[in-house]
Design a protein around this motif. Sequence first.
Motif: not given
Length: 174
Positions: A26, A39-40, A43
């Motif tokens: 992430p 948690d990212g 994308r």
Amino acid sequence: MSSTSSGRPVGARDRDSEGRARNARPRDGLGRPLPYDADGVPRQPEGVVRTPPETVAQAQALLDAGRPFHAHEVFEDAWKSGPAEERELWRGLAQMAVGLTHAARGNGTGGARLLRRGAQAVREWSADTGARRPHGLDTGGLLAWACRLAEAVENGSAGTVDAARQAPRLRGAA
């Protein structure tokens, strides 16, 4: 072979469905990799073919959200899938977005270099084609923005660069 805390073998490479190396970690809003279990931000999918208006609108939304790394990916798709005569324009915009990314990450030298490289590509594209506002883009305003930010980053007057606050307006003043 030892494993990381996420259970992945040390040295293992992420692969996409075709077996090509693709980093699956992430990322944060500036595109920095995070631990696998973090948690990212969502994308950008790669290889999406968009119309120029869709590209500009999506990139602007990402820039406004302080996500210039992700905007760069949108420009990169246009650069790779668009007509040959427009590739320098989209490449230059991608470089400007990456320049803002580096500046916001605290890499002033790399940020200024990429902002100037992107500005040069957009300047040359505009000069070569004679187009003043291709796809509604304010190329003159973008050139001025990139040069101002590069100078401010280099001389220290920019301070900490806030990617959302200092994002360019692709089509000029709102």
